[in-house]
Design a protein around this motif. Structure first.
Motif, PDB file in Angstrom:
ATOM      1  N   LEU A   1      -1.688   2.767   4.096  1.00  0.00           N
ATOM      2  CA  LEU A   1      -2.758   1.767   4.000  1.00  0.00           C
ATOM      3  C   LEU A   1      -2.172   0.396   3.697  1.00  0.00           C
ATOM      4  CD1 LEU A   1      -5.729   0.919   3.923  1.00  0.00           C
ATOM      5  CD2 LEU A   1      -5.748   1.498   1.489  1.00  0.00           C
ATOM      6  N   LEU A   2      -1.219   0.330   2.774  1.00  0.00           N
ATOM      7  CA  LEU A   2      -0.613  -0.950   2.415  1.00  0.00           C
ATOM      8  C   LEU A   2       0.076  -1.578   3.627  1.00  0.00           C
ATOM      9  CD1 LEU A   2      -0.751  -2.123  -0.486  1.00  0.00           C
ATOM     10  CD2 LEU A   2       1.685  -1.639  -0.676  1.00  0.00           C
ATOM     11  N   SER A   3       0.766  -0.764   4.415  1.00  0.00           N
ATOM     12  CA  SER A   3       1.433  -1.266   5.624  1.00  0.00           C
ATOM     13  C   SER A   3       0.432  -1.805   6.636  1.00  0.00           C
ATOM     14  CB  SER A   3       2.270  -0.146   6.266  1.00  0.00           C
ATOM     15  OG  SER A   3       3.320   0.244   5.425  1.00  0.00           O
ATOM     16  N   LEU A   4      -0.699  -1.127   6.769  1.00  0.00           N
ATOM     17  CA  LEU A   4      -1.732  -1.585   7.696  1.00  0.00           C
ATOM     18  C   LEU A   4      -2.385  -2.866   7.202  1.00  0.00           C
ATOM     19  CD1 LEU A   4      -3.366   1.873   8.487  1.00  0.00           C
ATOM     20  CD2 LEU A   4      -1.983   0.504  10.054  1.00  0.00           C
ATOM     21  N   LEU A   5      -2.661  -2.933   5.906  1.00  0.00           N
ATOM     22  CA  LEU A   5      -3.262  -4.144   5.337  1.00  0.00           C
ATOM     23  C   LEU A   5      -2.319  -5.331   5.479  1.00  0.00           C
ATOM     24  CD1 LEU A   5      -4.847  -2.732   2.031  1.00  0.00           C
ATOM     25  CD2 LEU A   5      -6.065  -3.409   4.114  1.00  0.00           C
ATOM     26  N   GLY A   6      -1.007  -5.066   5.441  1.00  0.00           N
ATOM     27  CA  GLY A   6      -0.023  -6.133   5.537  1.00  0.00           C
ATOM     28  C   GLY A   6       0.395  -6.477   6.954  1.00  0.00           C
TER      29      GLY A   6
ATOM     30  N   LEU B   1       0.344  -7.800  -1.893  1.00  0.00           N
ATOM     31  CA  LEU B   1       0.439  -6.362  -1.655  1.00  0.00           C
ATOM     32  C   LEU B   1       1.711  -5.867  -2.318  1.00  0.00           C
ATOM     33  CD1 LEU B   1      -0.487  -6.200   2.150  1.00  0.00           C
ATOM     34  CD2 LEU B   1      -2.015  -5.880   0.189  1.00  0.00           C
ATOM     35  N   ALA B   2       1.591  -4.879  -3.192  1.00  0.00           N
ATOM     36  CA  ALA B   2       2.748  -4.432  -3.959  1.00  0.00           C
ATOM     37  C   ALA B   2       2.868  -2.910  -3.908  1.00  0.00           C
ATOM     38  CB  ALA B   2       2.632  -4.898  -5.416  1.00  0.00           C
ATOM     39  N   ASP B   3       4.032  -2.434  -3.483  1.00  0.00           N
ATOM     40  CA  ASP B   3       4.303  -1.002  -3.387  1.00  0.00           C
ATOM     41  C   ASP B   3       5.187  -0.590  -4.557  1.00  0.00           C
ATOM     42  OD1 ASP B   3       4.469   1.583  -2.545  1.00  0.00           O
ATOM     43  OD2 ASP B   3       5.503   1.163  -0.663  1.00  0.00           O
ATOM     44  N   GLU B   4       4.599   0.089  -5.545  1.00  0.00           N
ATOM     45  CA  GLU B   4       5.304   0.519  -6.757  1.00  0.00           C
ATOM     46  C   GLU B   4       6.089  -0.631  -7.392  1.00  0.00           C
ATOM     47  OE1 GLU B   4       4.916   3.193  -8.298  1.00  0.00           O
ATOM     48  OE2 GLU B   4       4.218   4.699  -6.892  1.00  0.00           O
ATOM     49  N   PRO B   5       5.432  -1.730  -7.745  1.00  0.00           N
ATOM     50  CA  PRO B   5       6.162  -2.899  -8.236  1.00  0.00           C
ATOM     51  C   PRO B   5       6.847  -2.702  -9.585  1.00  0.00           C
ATOM     52  CG  PRO B   5       3.809  -3.204  -8.545  1.00  0.00           C
ATOM     53  CD  PRO B   5       3.978  -1.959  -7.711  1.00  0.00           C
ATOM     54  N   THR B   6       6.432  -1.697 -10.345  1.00  0.00           N
ATOM     55  CA  THR B   6       7.071  -1.477 -11.652  1.00  0.00           C
ATOM     56  C   THR B   6       7.903  -0.202 -11.671  1.00  0.00           C
ATOM     57  OG1 THR B   6       5.096  -0.315 -12.485  1.00  0.00           O
ATOM     58  CG2 THR B   6       5.215  -2.694 -12.851  1.00  0.00           C
ATOM     59  N   GLY B   7       8.220   0.330 -10.485  1.00  0.00           N
ATOM     60  CA  GLY B   7       8.927   1.603 -10.403  1.00  0.00           C
ATOM     61  C   GLY B   7      10.294   1.607 -11.054  1.00  0.00           C
ATOM     62  N   ASN B   8      10.980   0.464 -11.074  1.00  0.00           N
ATOM     63  CA  ASN B   8      12.326   0.392 -11.651  1.00  0.00           C
ATOM     64  C   ASN B   8      12.359  -0.355 -12.987  1.00  0.00           C
ATOM     65  OD1 ASN B   8      13.857   1.749  -9.600  1.00  0.00           O
ATOM     66  ND2 ASN B   8      13.490  -0.011  -8.277  1.00  0.00           N
TER      67      ASN B   8
END
Length: 209
Positions: free
Chosen positions: A46-51, A151-158
């Motif tokens: 979904l994030l890829s499509l929105l972007g 649009l942020a994909d796991e922005p706090t993952g690291n």
């Protein structure tokens, strides 16, 4: 009017792998949306499509009521959307501030201080930074952008728990103060707590909470 909307959105890999079908979603300025769900449930798709990084099999993505295909995907990605990728997508031979200047030439080091980078780290080339530090640079770059949608994909993952909480607060603050729409894929409890709207993906269905 929603700044971003999915209208009849359908995506599949083949007849046996339908990710979602006829999805209807709207995203407003000034709000933070967090997308939750198990692996493979369609969150990142979904994030890829929105972007505008991928194209739907059916339906459309609308930006301010206009199909992003009509806007032109490159133009849309450049001026309407700011990304925080899992792989950072930074220019490694540049410093953190130089990376931020790619989206805002007037930005100061303060935006990097806000994501807990030191002056020493800000002065290094990105290649010399750890994964967590690079993630902070990517977040700072998105915060500095004038684009109305982040649009942020796991922005706090690291990031450690304290920094993750600070980043969640920053994204929420930026959404409200600058009337931005922030859409985040995350497993972070800190992010979920800050969300105005939570979207839960499961078996091709989306529950809004």
């Amino acid at each position: 009017m929603a700044v971003l909307a999915a209208k009849g959105l359908t995506y599949f890999y083949d007849s046996d792998r339908v990710i979602f079908e006829n999805l209807e979603l709207e995203f407003e300025r000034g709000k933070v949306y967090v997308i939750l769900g198990s692996s493979g449930s369609g969150k990142t798709t979904l994030l890829s499509l929105l972007g505008g990084l991928d194209t739907p099999k059916g339906g459309a993505i609308l930006f301010d009521g206009t199909d992003i295909q009509s806007i032109g995907l490159e133009k849309y990605r450049h001026g309407c959307i700011s990304f925080v990728f899992q792989n950072y997508n930074l220019i490694e031979y540049m410093t953190p501030l130089e990376n931020v200047h790619l989206v805002d030439e007037t930005a100061s080091a303060e935006i990097l201080h806000q994501v807990a980078l030191t002056d020493d780290e800000i002065g290094r080339k990105v290649l010399k930074l750890s994964g967590g530090q690079q993630q902070r640079v990517a977040i700072a770059r998105a915060l500095a952008s004038a684009a109305p949608v982040i649009l942020a994909d796991e922005p706090t993952g690291n990031l450690d728990e304290d920094t993750a909480h600070e980043v969640a607060e920053l994204l929420t603050q930026r959404a409200r103060e600058r009337d931005k729409c922030v859409i985040i894929v995350s497993h972070s409890p800190a992010m979920a707590e800050m969300a105005d709207v939570i979207l839960r993906f499961s078996h091709g269905q989306v529950a809004i909470g």
